[in-house]
Write a protein that holds these residues in place. Structure first.
Motif: not given
Length: 214
Positions: A119-134
């Motif tokens: 829940t805490a991470l849901s708002d931050a997802a745009p910062l990392y969801r398109d990274a190669p590691e993801a």
């Protein structure tokens, strides 16, 4: 300009000693607290360092930017999920549907345990969801499910197996997420997991039966 979200968000270096592991753990614990209190927009490395009781320089030894911290939190969860998938689904000593049922129970319980951080991470997802590691983490999960479906439905066409695997994976993820948003006790988790497992096993049985009679 390239989308900065597609850049690598890996940690700067991996801790090698117990003291370094403790420092990284303190930083990640502090990151969860800052994210929960301040939200993604006010999340900064300075706030995390302050909450962890370390210098910003010490933080930067392991995390080059705030995106790398935010990625590490879900990436740890993704790794645990992949290990869970592989450990259960690849155990050929048990029949496929027994493994599937065990996976559903373990996954639903894990979702409930991880609900707060997710829940805490849901708002931050745009910062990392398109990274190669993801992308790599998602691909690893798909590969594990695909291998299991080849074993569970050996005579089915590739398209049928792919669709079945995607439906099971997506349903398990979405329903598990929704279910875990409310605090649950062990009895509720077991009942919910049993119902989902019954549904998935019946679906696989039906696909196998149709193929055998085609």
């Amino acid at each position: 300009m390239a989308d900065r979200r597609s850049h690598s968000v890996s940690s700067r270096k991996q801790p090698q000693q117990a003291r370094s592991n403790e420092l990284v753990a303190a930083i990640l614990d502090a990151a969860v607290q800052v994210l929960a209190k301040e939200g993604a927009q006010r999340f900064t490395t300075a706030r995390v360092a302050e909450r962890a009781g370390v210098s910003v320089g010490s933080l930067y030894q392991y995390f080059p930017n705030k995106a790398s911290i935010l990625f590490r939190l879900p990436s740890d969860e993704w790794r645990r999920t992949s290990e869970l998938l592989r450990g259960i689904l690849a155990d050929r000593a048990k029949p496929p549907l027994v493994r599937l049922r065990a996976l559903v129970h373990a996954f639903i319980r894990s979702e409930c345990e991880e609900a707060a951080i997710r829940t805490a991470l849901s708002d931050a997802a745009p910062l990392y969801r398109d990274a190669p590691e993801a992308h790599d983490a998602r691909a690893a999960g798909k590969g594990i499910v695909a291998a299991f479906m080849r074993e569970a439905l050996p005579r089915a066409p590739d398209a049928t197996r792919a669709l079945a695997g995607e439906l099971i994976k997506t349903t398990l993820s979405e329903v598990g997420k929704q279910f875990s948003e409310t605090p649950r006790n062990e009895a509720e988790i077991a009942r919910h997991a049993d119902a989902m497992a019954d549904m998935f096993c019946a679906y696989i049985d039906e696909l196998a039966r149709l193929r055998d009679h085609s």
